[in-house]
Structures are given as C-alpha cells and as structure tokens.
Design a protein around this motif. Structure first.
Motif, PDB file in Angstrom:
ATOM      1  N   LYS A  95       0.824  -1.211   0.000  1.00 17.17           N
ATOM      2  CA  LYS A  95       0.000   0.000   0.000  1.00 17.17           C
ATOM      3  C   LYS A  95       0.863   1.269   0.000  1.00 17.17           C
ATOM      4  O   LYS A  95       0.452   2.307  -0.534  1.00 17.17           O
ATOM      5  CB  LYS A  95      -0.947  -0.011   1.195  1.00 17.17           C
ATOM      6  N   ALA A  96       2.061   1.190   0.595  1.00 20.78           N
ATOM      7  CA  ALA A  96       2.999   2.316   0.516  1.00 20.78           C
ATOM      8  C   ALA A  96       3.445   2.477  -0.939  1.00 20.78           C
ATOM      9  O   ALA A  96       3.595   3.603  -1.436  1.00 20.78           O
ATOM     10  CB  ALA A  96       4.196   2.069   1.430  1.00 20.78           C
ATOM     11  N   ALA A  97       3.640   1.342  -1.621  1.00 20.05           N
ATOM     12  CA  ALA A  97       4.017   1.393  -3.043  1.00 20.05           C
ATOM     13  C   ALA A  97       2.899   2.037  -3.857  1.00 20.05           C
ATOM     14  O   ALA A  97       3.152   2.876  -4.731  1.00 20.05           O
ATOM     15  CB  ALA A  97       4.328  -0.013  -3.553  1.00 20.05           C
ATOM     16  N   VAL A  98       1.658   1.690  -3.536  1.00 19.81           N
ATOM     17  CA  VAL A  98       0.517   2.306  -4.243  1.00 19.81           C
ATOM     18  C   VAL A  98       0.489   3.811  -3.973  1.00 19.81           C
ATOM     19  O   VAL A  98       0.242   4.614  -4.882  1.00 19.81           O
ATOM     20  CB  VAL A  98      -0.825   1.650  -3.806  1.00 19.81           C
ATOM     21  N   LYS A  99       0.783   4.191  -2.730  1.00 18.74           N
ATOM     22  CA  LYS A  99       0.743   5.624  -2.372  1.00 18.74           C
ATOM     23  C   LYS A  99       1.779   6.403  -3.190  1.00 18.74           C
ATOM     24  O   LYS A  99       1.452   7.413  -3.827  1.00 18.74           O
ATOM     25  CB  LYS A  99       0.990   5.794  -0.869  1.00 18.74           C
ATOM     26  N   LEU A 100       3.005   5.925  -3.211  1.00 21.90           N
ATOM     27  CA  LEU A 100       4.031   6.686  -3.929  1.00 21.90           C
ATOM     28  C   LEU A 100       3.854   6.614  -5.448  1.00 21.90           C
ATOM     29  O   LEU A 100       4.121   7.593  -6.157  1.00 21.90           O
ATOM     30  CB  LEU A 100       5.442   6.274  -3.515  1.00 21.90           C
ATOM     31  N   LEU A 101       3.384   5.464  -5.919  1.00 21.47           N
ATOM     32  CA  LEU A 101       3.051   5.351  -7.353  1.00 21.47           C
ATOM     33  C   LEU A 101       2.039   6.437  -7.713  1.00 21.47           C
ATOM     34  O   LEU A 101       2.164   7.129  -8.739  1.00 21.47           O
ATOM     35  CB  LEU A 101       2.454   3.964  -7.635  1.00 21.47           C
ATOM     36  N   THR A 102       1.038   6.606  -6.868  1.00 22.88           N
ATOM     37  CA  THR A 102      -0.057   7.542  -7.153  1.00 22.88           C
ATOM     38  C   THR A 102       0.425   8.987  -7.040  1.00 22.88           C
ATOM     39  O   THR A 102       0.072   9.837  -7.871  1.00 22.88           O
ATOM     40  CB  THR A 102      -1.227   7.271  -6.186  1.00 22.88           C
ATOM     41  N   GLU A 103       1.238   9.266  -6.021  1.00 21.19           N
ATOM     42  CA  GLU A 103       1.781  10.630  -5.886  1.00 21.19           C
ATOM     43  C   GLU A 103       2.691  10.958  -7.074  1.00 21.19           C
ATOM     44  O   GLU A 103       2.688  12.094  -7.575  1.00 21.19           O
ATOM     45  CB  GLU A 103       2.522  10.767  -4.554  1.00 21.19           C
ATOM     46  N   GLY A 104       3.435   9.960  -7.532  1.00 20.71           N
ATOM     47  CA  GLY A 104       4.284  10.164  -8.713  1.00 20.71           C
ATOM     48  C   GLY A 104       3.453  10.428  -9.958  1.00 20.71           C
ATOM     49  O   GLY A 104       3.771  11.307 -10.774  1.00 20.71           O
ATOM     50  N   LEU A 105       2.364   9.673 -10.087  1.00 18.26           N
ATOM     51  CA  LEU A 105       1.456   9.874 -11.227  1.00 18.26           C
ATOM     52  C   LEU A 105       0.855  11.276 -11.193  1.00 18.26           C
ATOM     53  O   LEU A 105       0.731  11.933 -12.229  1.00 18.26           O
ATOM     54  CB  LEU A 105       0.286   8.900 -11.127  1.00 18.26           C
ATOM     55  N   TYR A 106       0.478  11.702  -9.981  1.00 19.44           N
ATOM     56  CA  TYR A 106      -0.085  13.052  -9.806  1.00 19.44           C
ATOM     57  C   TYR A 106       0.911  14.086 -10.344  1.00 19.44           C
ATOM     58  O   TYR A 106       0.538  14.988 -11.107  1.00 19.44           O
ATOM     59  CB  TYR A 106      -0.376  13.280  -8.327  1.00 19.44           C
ATOM     60  N   ALA A 107       2.185  13.910  -9.955  1.00 16.09           N
ATOM     61  CA  ALA A 107       3.210  14.868 -10.394  1.00 16.09           C
ATOM     62  C   ALA A 107       3.386  14.811 -11.919  1.00 16.09           C
ATOM     63  O   ALA A 107       3.481  15.842 -12.584  1.00 16.09           O
ATOM     64  CB  ALA A 107       4.534  14.573  -9.685  1.00 16.09           C
ATOM     65  N   GLU A 108       3.406  13.596 -12.468  1.00 19.20           N
ATOM     66  CA  GLU A 108       3.596  13.466 -13.919  1.00 19.20           C
ATOM     67  C   GLU A 108       2.415  14.017 -14.714  1.00 19.20           C
ATOM     68  O   GLU A 108       2.573  14.458 -15.847  1.00 19.20           O
ATOM     69  CB  GLU A 108       3.811  11.994 -14.291  1.00 19.20           C
ATOM     70  N   LEU A 109       1.233  13.947 -14.101  1.00 24.82           N
ATOM     71  CA  LEU A 109       0.026  14.328 -14.848  1.00 24.82           C
ATOM     72  C   LEU A 109      -0.478  15.733 -14.516  1.00 24.82           C
ATOM     73  O   LEU A 109      -1.515  16.159 -15.024  1.00 24.82           O
ATOM     74  CB  LEU A 109      -1.083  13.290 -14.618  1.00 24.82           C
ATOM     75  N   LEU A 110       0.294  16.451 -13.678  1.00 24.52           N
ATOM     76  CA  LEU A 110      -0.060  17.854 -13.413  1.00 24.52           C
ATOM     77  C   LEU A 110      -0.077  18.591 -14.749  1.00 24.52           C
ATOM     78  O   LEU A 110       0.720  18.293 -15.632  1.00 24.52           O
ATOM     79  CB  LEU A 110       1.001  18.503 -12.518  1.00 24.52           C
ATOM     80  N   GLU A 111      -0.960  19.541 -14.881  1.00 29.89           N
ATOM     81  CA  GLU A 111      -1.095  20.314 -16.132  1.00 29.89           C
ATOM     82  C   GLU A 111      -1.571  19.459 -17.294  1.00 29.89           C
ATOM     83  O   GLU A 111      -1.372  19.804 -18.457  1.00 29.89           O
ATOM     84  CB  GLU A 111       0.220  21.037 -16.484  1.00 29.89           C
ATOM     85  N   THR A 112      -2.155  18.273 -16.988  1.00 25.85           N
ATOM     86  CA  THR A 112      -2.835  17.510 -18.045  1.00 25.85           C
ATOM     87  C   THR A 112      -4.317  17.453 -17.677  1.00 25.85           C
ATOM     88  O   THR A 112      -4.740  18.025 -16.672  1.00 25.85           O
ATOM     89  CB  THR A 112      -2.309  16.054 -18.159  1.00 25.85           C
ATOM     90  N   ASN A 113      -5.078  16.684 -18.461  1.00 19.18           N
ATOM     91  CA  ASN A 113      -6.527  16.556 -18.211  1.00 19.18           C
ATOM     92  C   ASN A 113      -6.852  15.517 -17.135  1.00 19.18           C
ATOM     93  O   ASN A 113      -8.004  15.328 -16.796  1.00 19.18           O
ATOM     94  CB  ASN A 113      -7.204  16.127 -19.516  1.00 19.18           C
ATOM     95  N   VAL A 114      -5.824  14.826 -16.619  1.00 18.65           N
ATOM     96  CA  VAL A 114      -6.095  13.709 -15.693  1.00 18.65           C
ATOM     97  C   VAL A 114      -5.777  14.101 -14.254  1.00 18.65           C
ATOM     98  O   VAL A 114      -4.625  14.364 -13.913  1.00 18.65           O
ATOM     99  CB  VAL A 114      -5.274  12.448 -16.077  1.00 18.65           C
ATOM    100  N   GLY A 115      -6.808  14.112 -13.405  1.00 19.87           N
ATOM    101  CA  GLY A 115      -6.624  14.334 -11.967  1.00 19.87           C
ATOM    102  C   GLY A 115      -6.289  13.006 -11.299  1.00 19.87           C
ATOM    103  O   GLY A 115      -6.648  11.944 -11.796  1.00 19.87           O
TER     104      GLY A 115
END
Ligand SMILES: NC(=O)c1ccc[n+]([C@@H]2O[C@H](COP(=O)([O-])OP(=O)(O)OC[C@H]3O[C@@H](n4cnc5c(N)ncnc54)[C@H](O)[C@@H]3O)[C@@H](O)[C@H]2O)c1
Length: 270
Positions: A158-178
C-alpha cells in the motif's frame, strides 16, 4: 471531476467499499463498469444497484495483465467512453510476522495490490488522456503510511501504491487527468474472509462487536471517497483514525509506530 454522466471503472466492486462505491457513483448519476474476481458477488452488486445499462459487470483478475489490457475495449463497448478508474481491489495478508510469512503469500499481496493497480493504470491511461477531463483514484490504506505489525507486506504494497499515485499526480499535473490516493482507516468489510485470512482477535461475538464499533461503515467510506474524487483532492483520508494517524505519523513517527505496535502485538502469536 464531477462524476454525473461520467463512465467510471471500479475494481473490487463485488464487496465492501467497491460495492458501495459502485452504488454511490450510480446514485450521483455516473455510469459504472464494475470489475471483480468473483462473478457471484458482482451479480449481487448488480442486483442491489438495479441500474440497467448504466452498470456493466466484468469478471477479471487484476493480476492478469493480458485480461486487464483487454478491459478498456470492453468498457468502451459497454459505455462508449471511459472517464475514470478507481483501483480499489485489494487483499490483506495472514496476520503473522514477516519471519513466518511465506513467499507465495507475500507475492500474492504485492501482485493484487501493487501490480494490479499498475496494470490498470497502464491499460487505461492512454484512453483517459484522450478525454477533456479524467481521473485516476488508487486505494492505498492507513497501513500504507503507518507500519502495522502482522501486516508488513500489506503495508509495503500500500505504501508502493501511495508513492506510485503521488508520482502519477506529479507526472500528470497540467494535463486533463486528476489523481487521488485514498487512505482508508478501519472500515467494516469482509476483507479478511475475502483474502482467505483468519480475523485477528478471534471470531467470538464480543470481539466482533468491539471491532465493528471501531470501524466506519463501507457506505460512508464510499461517500468520502467519491467526495474526494469530485473535489480533485490528492490525499483522501477516510475515517477519523486515518486522519489522526496521518497527522501523528508526520509529527511524531516513532511514537505513532510504538502506539500501533502496542495495540497489535496481542493479536500476534509470541
Ligand atoms: N476494510 C478496511 O478496513 C480497509 C482499510 C484500508 C484500506 N482498505 C483497502 O480498501 C480496498 C477495498 O477493501 P474492502 O475492505 O472493501 O475489501 P473487500 O474484500 O470487501 O472487497 C475487495 C474486493 O476486491 C476483490 N478482489 C480481490 N482480489 C482481486 C483481484 N485479483 N482481481 C479483482 N478483484 C479482486 C474481491 O473479490 C472483493 O470483492 C482494498 O484495496 C483494501 O486494501 C481496506
């Protein structure tokens, strides 16, 4: 992302929070593609929803990458488009220390919780990128930021899921995907039974009643999750326990760890 009129994929929709998420999303006017390993549980979700064509069901194991890769096409065939995914399918591990946890049990937890989420994200992201607005919500856990003795492999997944998701958030900032990472505390579901794990603290009625008093109803958890998605929040803490421990672990990580260790140690064999 407001969910009314959107097409949302929910994994683990046959039970617990996934079932309640499905019902809540339908109530708020979304269309839902409900995914689960167990056909009978999906049938029951479908019966409870009575939503006609606004709900499609897909029997699938999220650890099966080939099957997950074929899922977007099935969802598009049922609903025309796909706007959001909620990666909620998950299992816990047997309540034992890491010394006693065998490799197959360790790998199964990582496969479902971490790799299942990765498979879904990789399969759906190209479709989500084509929408004007889209969303990915991954269900981590309070156990993903707070170490729980007897659930160490689960916590790591679940820690892996958390950081995966935070990383995705950073990669997808300024895109159409929240992007949101959801961190429930204790919620009343049958996750132990569904994971093939004996519940800690025995199965007597008094223990079950005491445990139920400490847990959040799954329907309430689902409402908090959908609110988090609709408000485009990065971190969605579900339940007072998760909010309080989230703050405690940031302020005083060692003391918070000792507190949980004291609560959990009586549930583990010496
Ligand atoms: N219940 C809690 O206290 C709690 C706390 C924190 C986080 N969570 C997380 O919330 C999520 C939902 O848990 P829940 O408590 O509602 O559990 P649950 O067991 O009631 O529901 C999980 C569903 O996921 C399905 N599933 C399991 N493995 C699958 C796979 N490989 N492919 C497809 N479907 C699969 C199960 O069949 C089940 O219907 C999980 O990710 C869990 O780790 C739960």
């Amino acid at each position: 992302m407001k969910v009314a009129g959107r097409v949302v994929v929910v994994t683990g929709a046959g039970s617990g929070m996934g079932r309640e998420l499905t019902l809540e999303l339908l109530r708020r006017g979304a269309r839902v593609a409900a995914v689960d390993l167990r056909a009978e549980s999906l049938d029951e979700t479908s019966r409870l929803a009575a939503a006609g064509p606004r709900l499609s069901t897909h029997v699938l194991d999220v650890t099966d990458r080939t099957a997950v890769d074929a899922l977007p096409e099935a969802v598009v065939a049922a609903h025309g488009v796909v706007d959001a995914i909620v990666n909620n399918a998950g299992i816990i591990q047997p309540f034992v220390r890491i010394e006693e946890l065998d490799y197959p049990a360790f790998e199964r937890v990582m496969d479902v919780n971490f790799w299942g989420t990765v498979h879904m994200v990789k399969a759906f992201l190209p479709h989500l990128r084509r929408r004007t607005e889209a969303h990915i919500a991954n269900v981590s856990s309070m156990g993903g930021f707070l170490p729980v003795p007897g659930q160490v492999a689960y916590g790591a997944s679940k820690a892996a899921v958390k950081l995966l998701t935070e990383g995705l958030y950073a990669e997808l900032l300024e895109t159409n995907v929240g992007v949101s990472v959801i961190m429930p505390g204790a919620v009343a579901t049958n996750i132990a039974g569904n994971s093939g794990v004996a519940a800690p603290g025995g199965t007597d009625a008094a223990a079950a009643q005491a445990a139920a008093a400490r847990t959040l109803p799954a329907a309430e958890a689902a409402r908090i999750m959908v609110d988090g998605i609709e408000q485009d929040r990065l971190h969605v803490y579900v339940g007072r326990d998760s909010r309080v421990m989230g703050a405690a672990v940031r302020l005083a990580p060692k003391q918070a760890t000792h507190l949980i260790q004291r609560q959990m140690k009586r549930l583990l064999a010496d």
